[in-house]
Scaffold this active site. Structure first.
Site, PDB file in Angstrom:
ATOM      1  N   CYS A  65       0.856  -1.187   0.000  1.00 50.34           N
ATOM      2  CA  CYS A  65       0.000   0.000   0.000  1.00 50.34           C
ATOM      3  C   CYS A  65       0.894   1.240   0.000  1.00 50.34           C
ATOM      4  O   CYS A  65       1.697   1.416   0.911  1.00 50.34           O
ATOM      5  CB  CYS A  65      -0.902  -0.012   1.231  1.00 50.34           C
ATOM      6  N   CYS A  68       0.699   3.531   3.329  1.00 52.40           N
ATOM      7  CA  CYS A  68       1.043   3.076   4.676  1.00 52.40           C
ATOM      8  C   CYS A  68       2.405   3.636   5.109  1.00 52.40           C
ATOM      9  O   CYS A  68       3.290   3.885   4.284  1.00 52.40           O
ATOM     10  CB  CYS A  68       1.086   1.550   4.724  1.00 52.40           C
ATOM     11  N   HIS A 208      -6.816   2.384   1.442  1.00 52.25           N
ATOM     12  CA  HIS A 208      -6.271   3.191   2.540  1.00 52.25           C
ATOM     13  C   HIS A 208      -6.966   4.560   2.563  1.00 52.25           C
ATOM     14  O   HIS A 208      -7.019   5.250   1.544  1.00 52.25           O
ATOM     15  CB  HIS A 208      -4.763   3.350   2.327  1.00 52.25           C
ATOM     16  N   HIS A 210      -8.094   8.054   2.345  1.00 52.53           N
ATOM     17  CA  HIS A 210      -7.467   9.244   1.760  1.00 52.53           C
ATOM     18  C   HIS A 210      -8.534  10.115   1.109  1.00 52.53           C
ATOM     19  O   HIS A 210      -9.641   9.653   0.847  1.00 52.53           O
ATOM     20  CB  HIS A 210      -6.413   8.853   0.717  1.00 52.53           C
TER      21      HIS A 210
HETATM   22 ZN   LIG Z   1      -2.214   1.418   3.633  1.00 52.18          ZN
END
Ligand SMILES: [Zn+2]
Ligand SMILES: [Zn+2]
EC number: 2.7.7.12
Length: 385
Positions: A65, A68, A208, A210
Protein backbone atom coordinates in the site's frame (compact mmCIF):
# COMPACT_ATOMS: atom_id res chain seq x y z
CA UNK A 1 -26.45 -4.70 32.65
CA UNK A 2 -28.93 -1.97 31.70
CA UNK A 3 -26.44 -0.35 29.33
CA UNK A 4 -25.81 -3.62 27.52
CA UNK A 5 -29.53 -4.26 27.08
CA UNK A 6 -30.08 -0.70 25.92
CA UNK A 7 -27.22 -0.89 23.43
CA UNK A 8 -28.51 -4.18 22.06
CA UNK A 9 -31.91 -2.71 21.43
CA UNK A 10 -30.80 0.58 19.90
CA UNK A 11 -27.21 0.45 18.63
CA UNK A 12 -28.02 -1.21 15.32
CA UNK A 13 -31.12 0.42 13.85
CA UNK A 14 -31.70 -1.45 10.60
CA UNK A 15 -34.18 0.84 8.91
CA UNK A 16 -33.66 -0.12 5.30
CA UNK A 17 -36.85 -2.04 4.57
CA UNK A 18 -39.34 -0.68 7.12
CA UNK A 19 -38.25 2.96 7.23
CA UNK A 20 -37.95 3.25 3.45
CA UNK A 21 -41.44 1.83 2.94
CA UNK A 22 -42.85 4.66 5.09
CA UNK A 23 -42.26 7.12 2.28
CA UNK A 24 -44.93 8.62 0.03
CA UNK A 25 -45.95 6.00 -2.54
CA UNK A 26 -46.01 8.16 -5.69
CA UNK A 27 -43.26 9.93 -7.60
CA UNK A 28 -42.58 13.63 -7.19
CA UNK A 29 -40.05 15.97 -8.77
CA UNK A 30 -38.26 18.67 -6.77
CA UNK A 31 -36.14 21.67 -7.81
CA UNK A 32 -32.70 22.17 -6.32
CA UNK A 33 -32.55 25.96 -5.72
CA UNK A 34 -28.74 25.96 -6.08
CA UNK A 35 -28.23 24.05 -9.33
CA UNK A 36 -31.64 24.56 -10.92
CA UNK A 37 -31.77 20.78 -11.53
CA UNK A 38 -34.93 18.75 -11.00
CA UNK A 39 -34.72 15.37 -9.25
CA UNK A 40 -37.41 12.69 -9.46
CA UNK A 41 -38.20 10.98 -6.15
CA UNK A 42 -39.48 7.44 -6.71
CA UNK A 43 -39.62 5.60 -3.34
CA UNK A 44 -41.25 2.54 -4.93
CA UNK A 45 -37.96 1.80 -6.71
CA UNK A 46 -36.40 0.57 -3.45
CA UNK A 47 -38.57 -2.56 -3.90
CA UNK A 48 -36.78 -3.54 -7.13
CA UNK A 49 -35.04 -6.94 -7.20
CA UNK A 50 -31.26 -6.76 -7.59
CA UNK A 51 -29.42 -9.73 -9.07
CA UNK A 52 -26.06 -7.99 -8.82
CA UNK A 53 -25.68 -7.75 -5.04
CA UNK A 54 -22.43 -8.85 -3.44
CA UNK A 55 -20.47 -8.60 -6.69
CA UNK A 56 -17.93 -6.06 -5.46
CA UNK A 57 -14.43 -6.67 -6.83
CA UNK A 58 -11.92 -8.45 -4.65
CA UNK A 59 -9.10 -6.41 -3.11
CA UNK A 60 -5.54 -7.15 -4.20
CA UNK A 61 -3.49 -8.05 -1.16
CA UNK A 62 -0.17 -8.79 -2.85
CA UNK A 63 0.79 -5.16 -3.54
CA UNK A 64 2.36 -2.78 -1.02
CA UNK A 65 0.00 0.00 0.00
CA UNK A 66 1.64 3.28 -1.09
CA UNK A 67 -0.08 5.21 1.71
CA UNK A 68 1.04 3.08 4.68
CA UNK A 69 3.81 4.25 7.01
CA UNK A 70 7.15 2.90 5.73
CA UNK A 71 6.14 3.10 2.04
CA UNK A 72 6.62 6.86 1.67
CA UNK A 73 9.19 6.35 -1.11
CA UNK A 74 6.46 4.93 -3.40
CA UNK A 75 4.69 8.31 -3.51
CA UNK A 76 6.07 11.69 -4.61
CA UNK A 77 7.60 13.72 -1.71
CA UNK A 78 5.11 15.32 0.69
CA UNK A 79 4.04 18.93 0.15
CA UNK A 80 2.36 19.07 3.61
CA UNK A 81 2.69 16.85 6.68
CA UNK A 82 1.77 17.14 10.36
CA UNK A 83 2.19 14.84 13.29
CA UNK A 84 0.27 14.36 16.52
CA UNK A 85 2.63 12.62 18.96
CA UNK A 86 0.92 9.73 20.74
CA UNK A 87 1.58 11.31 24.16
CA UNK A 88 0.37 14.73 23.06
CA UNK A 89 -2.86 13.63 21.41
CA UNK A 90 -5.03 14.60 24.36
CA UNK A 91 -3.51 18.08 24.37
CA UNK A 92 -3.82 18.46 20.60
CA UNK A 93 -0.16 19.31 20.09
CA UNK A 94 0.72 19.16 16.42
CA UNK A 95 4.17 19.42 14.90
CA UNK A 96 5.26 20.09 11.32
CA UNK A 97 7.28 17.34 9.66
CA UNK A 98 10.23 18.85 7.84
CA UNK A 99 11.72 15.55 6.73
CA UNK A 100 10.05 12.62 5.00
CA UNK A 101 11.55 10.26 7.61
CA UNK A 102 9.78 12.09 10.45
CA UNK A 103 6.68 10.39 11.84
CA UNK A 104 3.46 11.84 10.44
CA UNK A 105 -0.26 11.61 11.11
CA UNK A 106 -1.57 13.29 7.94
CA UNK A 107 0.48 13.66 4.77
CA UNK A 108 -0.32 15.41 1.47
CA UNK A 109 1.44 14.32 -1.74
CA UNK A 110 1.00 15.17 -5.42
CA UNK A 111 -1.13 12.55 -7.16
CA UNK A 112 1.15 10.13 -9.03
CA UNK A 113 -1.50 9.79 -11.77
CA UNK A 114 -2.94 13.31 -11.93
CA UNK A 115 -6.17 14.21 -13.73
CA UNK A 116 -4.54 17.54 -14.61
CA UNK A 117 -0.92 18.68 -14.70
CA UNK A 118 0.57 21.48 -12.61
CA UNK A 119 -0.36 24.98 -13.62
CA UNK A 120 2.77 26.22 -15.38
CA UNK A 121 3.22 29.88 -16.04
CA UNK A 122 3.41 29.29 -19.79
CA UNK A 123 0.16 27.28 -19.96
CA UNK A 124 -1.59 29.85 -17.71
CA UNK A 125 -0.53 32.67 -20.04
CA UNK A 126 -1.56 30.61 -23.04
CA UNK A 127 -5.00 29.88 -21.58
CA UNK A 128 -5.64 33.46 -20.42
CA UNK A 129 -4.61 34.92 -23.73
CA UNK A 130 -6.76 32.43 -25.60
CA UNK A 131 -3.74 30.92 -27.31
CA UNK A 132 -4.28 27.68 -25.42
CA UNK A 133 -7.75 27.33 -26.89
CA UNK A 134 -8.16 25.53 -30.16
CA UNK A 135 -11.33 26.65 -31.85
CA UNK A 136 -12.05 25.21 -35.24
CA UNK A 137 -15.76 25.77 -35.41
CA UNK A 138 -17.52 22.67 -34.17
CA UNK A 139 -14.47 21.17 -32.48
CA UNK A 140 -13.29 23.38 -29.62
CA UNK A 141 -10.67 22.41 -27.05
CA UNK A 142 -8.43 24.11 -24.52
CA UNK A 143 -5.51 23.62 -22.08
CA UNK A 144 -6.55 22.43 -18.63
CA UNK A 145 -4.08 22.51 -15.77
CA UNK A 146 -3.94 23.19 -12.04
CA UNK A 147 -3.02 20.56 -9.47
CA UNK A 148 -4.07 17.16 -8.15
CA UNK A 149 -3.07 16.06 -4.63
CA UNK A 150 -3.80 13.16 -2.30
CA UNK A 151 -4.45 13.75 1.41
CA UNK A 152 -3.33 10.56 3.22
CA UNK A 153 -5.37 10.59 6.40
CA UNK A 154 -3.41 8.14 8.56
CA UNK A 155 -0.13 6.20 8.52
CA UNK A 156 -2.21 3.15 9.53
CA UNK A 157 -4.13 1.11 6.96
CA UNK A 158 -7.64 2.31 7.81
CA UNK A 159 -10.49 2.21 5.29
CA UNK A 160 -12.85 4.87 6.60
CA UNK A 161 -12.52 8.25 8.26
CA UNK A 162 -14.44 6.94 11.28
CA UNK A 163 -11.52 4.68 12.21
CA UNK A 164 -9.40 7.75 12.96
CA UNK A 165 -9.62 9.54 16.30
CA UNK A 166 -11.11 13.02 16.44
CA UNK A 167 -7.73 14.84 16.67
CA UNK A 168 -6.59 13.08 13.47
CA UNK A 169 -9.81 14.00 11.65
CA UNK A 170 -9.36 17.60 12.76
CA UNK A 171 -5.86 17.48 11.24
CA UNK A 172 -7.29 16.17 7.95
CA UNK A 173 -9.59 19.21 7.81
CA UNK A 174 -6.64 21.49 8.63
CA UNK A 175 -4.86 19.94 5.63
CA UNK A 176 -7.87 20.78 3.42
CA UNK A 177 -7.84 24.36 4.70
CA UNK A 178 -4.10 24.84 4.16
CA UNK A 179 -3.98 23.26 0.70
CA UNK A 180 -7.02 25.23 -0.50
CA UNK A 181 -5.28 28.40 0.73
CA UNK A 182 -2.13 27.34 -1.11
CA UNK A 183 -3.93 26.88 -4.45
CA UNK A 184 -5.93 30.03 -3.88
CA UNK A 185 -2.66 31.97 -3.75
CA UNK A 186 -1.61 30.71 -7.20
CA UNK A 187 -2.50 33.11 -9.97
CA UNK A 188 -4.62 31.46 -12.64
CA UNK A 189 -6.35 28.91 -10.36
CA UNK A 190 -10.10 29.37 -10.83
CA UNK A 191 -11.63 26.38 -9.05
CA UNK A 192 -10.68 24.05 -6.16
CA UNK A 193 -12.50 20.81 -5.29
CA UNK A 194 -11.81 18.56 -2.27
CA UNK A 195 -13.47 15.15 -2.28
CA UNK A 196 -13.29 11.71 -0.71
CA UNK A 197 -14.10 8.33 -2.27
CA UNK A 198 -14.52 5.34 0.05
CA UNK A 199 -15.14 1.93 -1.51
CA UNK A 200 -15.18 0.69 -5.11
CA UNK A 201 -18.74 1.91 -5.78
CA UNK A 202 -17.67 5.41 -4.73
CA UNK A 203 -14.78 5.46 -7.22
CA UNK A 204 -11.90 4.61 -4.87
CA UNK A 205 -8.99 2.69 -6.38
CA UNK A 206 -7.10 2.26 -3.08
CA UNK A 207 -8.59 1.16 0.24
CA UNK A 208 -6.27 3.19 2.54
CA UNK A 209 -8.27 6.17 3.84
CA UNK A 210 -7.47 9.24 1.76
CA UNK A 211 -9.08 12.24 0.11
CA UNK A 212 -8.10 14.31 -2.91
CA UNK A 213 -7.86 17.91 -4.06
CA UNK A 214 -8.18 18.99 -7.68
CA UNK A 215 -7.45 22.60 -8.68
CA UNK A 216 -8.25 23.89 -12.17
CA UNK A 217 -7.55 26.96 -14.29
CA UNK A 218 -11.23 27.06 -15.27
CA UNK A 219 -14.60 26.79 -13.48
CA UNK A 220 -16.82 23.85 -14.55
CA UNK A 221 -20.10 25.06 -16.07
CA UNK A 222 -22.38 23.39 -13.44
CA UNK A 223 -20.43 25.21 -10.69
CA UNK A 224 -20.73 28.51 -12.59
CA UNK A 225 -24.46 27.93 -12.75
CA UNK A 226 -24.71 27.44 -8.96
CA UNK A 227 -22.67 30.62 -8.40
CA UNK A 228 -24.98 32.53 -10.76
CA UNK A 229 -28.12 31.29 -9.00
CA UNK A 230 -26.76 32.13 -5.52
CA UNK A 231 -25.71 35.54 -6.76
CA UNK A 232 -29.15 36.14 -8.30
CA UNK A 233 -30.86 35.19 -5.01
CA UNK A 234 -28.63 37.64 -3.10
CA UNK A 235 -29.36 40.40 -5.63
CA UNK A 236 -33.13 39.85 -5.58
CA UNK A 237 -33.64 39.23 -1.83
CA UNK A 238 -30.58 40.76 -0.14
CA UNK A 239 -29.98 37.40 1.60
CA UNK A 240 -27.67 34.42 1.11
CA UNK A 241 -29.59 31.51 -0.44
CA UNK A 242 -27.93 28.91 1.85
CA UNK A 243 -28.62 31.03 4.98
CA UNK A 244 -32.27 31.31 3.89
CA UNK A 245 -32.50 27.54 3.32
CA UNK A 246 -30.89 26.82 6.72
CA UNK A 247 -33.45 29.06 8.46
CA UNK A 248 -36.28 27.30 6.60
CA UNK A 249 -34.92 23.81 7.35
CA UNK A 250 -34.59 24.59 11.08
CA UNK A 251 -38.18 25.81 11.08
CA UNK A 252 -39.53 22.83 9.10
CA UNK A 253 -37.49 20.33 11.17
CA UNK A 254 -38.43 17.28 9.02
CA UNK A 255 -35.11 17.18 7.13
CA UNK A 256 -32.95 18.23 10.10
CA UNK A 257 -30.47 15.73 11.53
CA UNK A 258 -28.22 17.55 14.00
CA UNK A 259 -27.14 21.03 14.97
CA UNK A 260 -24.72 22.57 17.47
CA UNK A 261 -23.91 26.24 18.06
CA UNK A 262 -21.68 26.35 14.95
CA UNK A 263 -22.60 23.61 12.47
CA UNK A 264 -25.78 22.10 10.99
CA UNK A 265 -26.41 18.74 9.25
CA UNK A 266 -29.57 18.14 7.21
CA UNK A 267 -30.87 16.21 4.19
CA UNK A 268 -31.34 18.66 1.28
CA UNK A 269 -34.91 19.00 -0.04
CA UNK A 270 -33.99 18.02 -3.63
CA UNK A 271 -31.04 15.65 -2.98
CA UNK A 272 -29.90 14.11 -6.25
CA UNK A 273 -28.66 10.99 -4.47
CA UNK A 274 -30.27 8.87 -1.72
CA UNK A 275 -29.38 9.60 1.93
CA UNK A 276 -27.38 12.73 1.05
CA UNK A 277 -26.44 14.91 4.05
CA UNK A 278 -25.27 18.52 3.83
CA UNK A 279 -23.01 19.95 6.55
CA UNK A 280 -22.27 23.67 6.78
CA UNK A 281 -21.83 26.51 9.26
CA UNK A 282 -24.88 28.27 10.70
CA UNK A 283 -23.08 31.57 10.40
CA UNK A 284 -22.63 32.86 6.86
CA UNK A 285 -19.21 31.95 5.45
CA UNK A 286 -18.44 31.82 1.75
CA UNK A 287 -14.98 30.24 2.05
CA UNK A 288 -14.32 26.99 3.94
CA UNK A 289 -10.62 27.95 4.10
CA UNK A 290 -11.52 31.04 6.18
CA UNK A 291 -13.01 28.99 9.05
CA UNK A 292 -11.16 29.49 12.35
CA UNK A 293 -9.80 26.57 14.39
CA UNK A 294 -12.90 26.33 16.57
CA UNK A 295 -15.31 26.20 13.64
CA UNK A 296 -13.07 23.75 11.80
CA UNK A 297 -13.10 21.43 14.81
CA UNK A 298 -16.93 21.57 14.94
CA UNK A 299 -17.12 20.77 11.22
CA UNK A 300 -14.74 17.80 11.49
CA UNK A 301 -16.71 16.43 14.48
CA UNK A 302 -20.03 16.75 12.65
CA UNK A 303 -18.66 15.03 9.52
CA UNK A 304 -17.31 12.23 11.72
CA UNK A 305 -20.71 11.83 13.43
CA UNK A 306 -22.66 11.81 10.15
CA UNK A 307 -20.39 9.16 8.62
CA UNK A 308 -20.53 7.01 11.77
CA UNK A 309 -24.37 7.16 11.70
CA UNK A 310 -24.32 6.34 8.00
CA UNK A 311 -22.11 3.31 8.66
CA UNK A 312 -24.53 2.13 11.37
CA UNK A 313 -27.46 2.45 8.96
CA UNK A 314 -25.55 0.82 6.07
CA UNK A 315 -22.58 -1.15 7.44
CA UNK A 316 -19.60 -1.25 5.07
CA UNK A 317 -21.20 1.26 2.70
CA UNK A 318 -19.23 2.96 -0.06
CA UNK A 319 -19.55 6.73 0.26
CA UNK A 320 -18.31 10.06 -1.03
CA UNK A 321 -18.08 13.54 0.32
CA UNK A 322 -17.43 16.74 -1.61
CA UNK A 323 -16.39 20.08 -0.19
CA UNK A 324 -17.74 23.16 -1.99
CA UNK A 325 -16.01 26.46 -1.28
CA UNK A 326 -16.34 29.73 -3.20
CA UNK A 327 -14.15 29.24 -6.29
CA UNK A 328 -11.11 31.59 -6.51
CA UNK A 329 -12.16 32.52 -10.03
CA UNK A 330 -15.51 33.92 -8.86
CA UNK A 331 -15.91 37.64 -8.51
CA UNK A 332 -18.38 37.68 -5.61
CA UNK A 333 -18.57 41.25 -4.23
CA UNK A 334 -22.03 40.61 -2.73
CA UNK A 335 -20.67 37.58 -0.78
CA UNK A 336 -23.50 35.37 -2.04
CA UNK A 337 -21.73 31.98 -1.89
CA UNK A 338 -21.92 29.80 1.27
CA UNK A 339 -19.58 26.80 1.62
CA UNK A 340 -20.82 23.21 2.36
CA UNK A 341 -19.85 19.53 2.47
CA UNK A 342 -22.17 16.96 0.87
CA UNK A 343 -21.90 13.38 2.21
CA UNK A 344 -23.66 10.52 0.42
CA UNK A 345 -23.54 6.70 0.37
CA UNK A 346 -23.44 5.01 -3.04
CA UNK A 347 -26.74 3.14 -3.03
CA UNK A 348 -27.71 3.66 -6.65
CA UNK A 349 -26.02 3.87 -10.04
CA UNK A 350 -26.38 6.59 -12.63
CA UNK A 351 -28.17 4.59 -15.35
CA UNK A 352 -29.56 5.20 -18.83
CA UNK A 353 -32.37 7.61 -17.99
CA UNK A 354 -30.13 9.77 -15.78
CA UNK A 355 -27.34 9.93 -18.39
CA UNK A 356 -29.67 10.80 -21.25
CA UNK A 357 -31.92 13.29 -19.42
CA UNK A 358 -29.53 14.81 -16.88
CA UNK A 359 -32.36 14.23 -14.38
CA UNK A 360 -31.57 11.97 -11.42
CA UNK A 361 -34.01 9.47 -9.93
CA UNK A 362 -33.74 9.25 -6.14
CA UNK A 363 -35.57 6.36 -4.45
CA UNK A 364 -35.26 7.83 -0.92
CA UNK A 365 -37.12 10.96 0.14
CA UNK A 366 -34.89 13.26 2.23
CA UNK A 367 -37.52 13.32 5.00
CA UNK A 368 -37.24 9.49 5.32
CA UNK A 369 -33.43 9.69 5.20
CA UNK A 370 -33.33 12.40 7.91
CA UNK A 371 -35.63 10.30 10.14
CA UNK A 372 -33.19 7.36 9.85
CA UNK A 373 -30.22 9.58 10.75
CA UNK A 374 -32.10 11.12 13.71
CA UNK A 375 -33.05 7.67 14.98
CA UNK A 376 -29.43 6.59 14.80
CA UNK A 377 -28.20 9.81 16.42
CA UNK A 378 -30.71 9.42 19.30
CA UNK A 379 -29.63 5.80 19.83
CA UNK A 380 -26.01 6.91 20.11
CA UNK A 381 -26.64 10.00 22.21
CA UNK A 382 -24.76 9.96 25.54
CA UNK A 383 -27.91 11.41 27.17
CA UNK A 384 -29.72 8.12 26.44
CA UNK A 385 -27.13 6.08 28.31
ZN1 LIG B 1 -2.21 1.42 3.63
ZN1 LIG C 1 -24.94 32.22 3.95
Amino acid sequence: MFETAHEQSTAQPSPTATDLSNQHPSSESRLDPYSGNWTIFAPQRTERPDEFVDQAPTIKTDVACPFCRGNEAITPPAVWARHIPETARLFRNVTCCEEEEEPWSVRVVPNKYPAVGDLQSDSKTAFDSGAGRRDSGLFQSGCVSGGHEVIIESPRHFHSLTQLDIAEIDLVFQAYRDRIKHYRSIEGIQYINVFKNVGYDAGASLTHSHSQLVALNQIPRPVERIVERMSHHRASTGCCLRCDVIRAERKAKERMIACDETVIAYCPFASQLPMMVRVTTLEHQSHFENLDDRALESVSRMVFRVISWLEKIRPGTAYNYCLNTCPPGVNDPSDSFHWSIDIFPRMSHVAGFEWSSGCMINPVLPEAAAAMFRKCAAANSPRRR
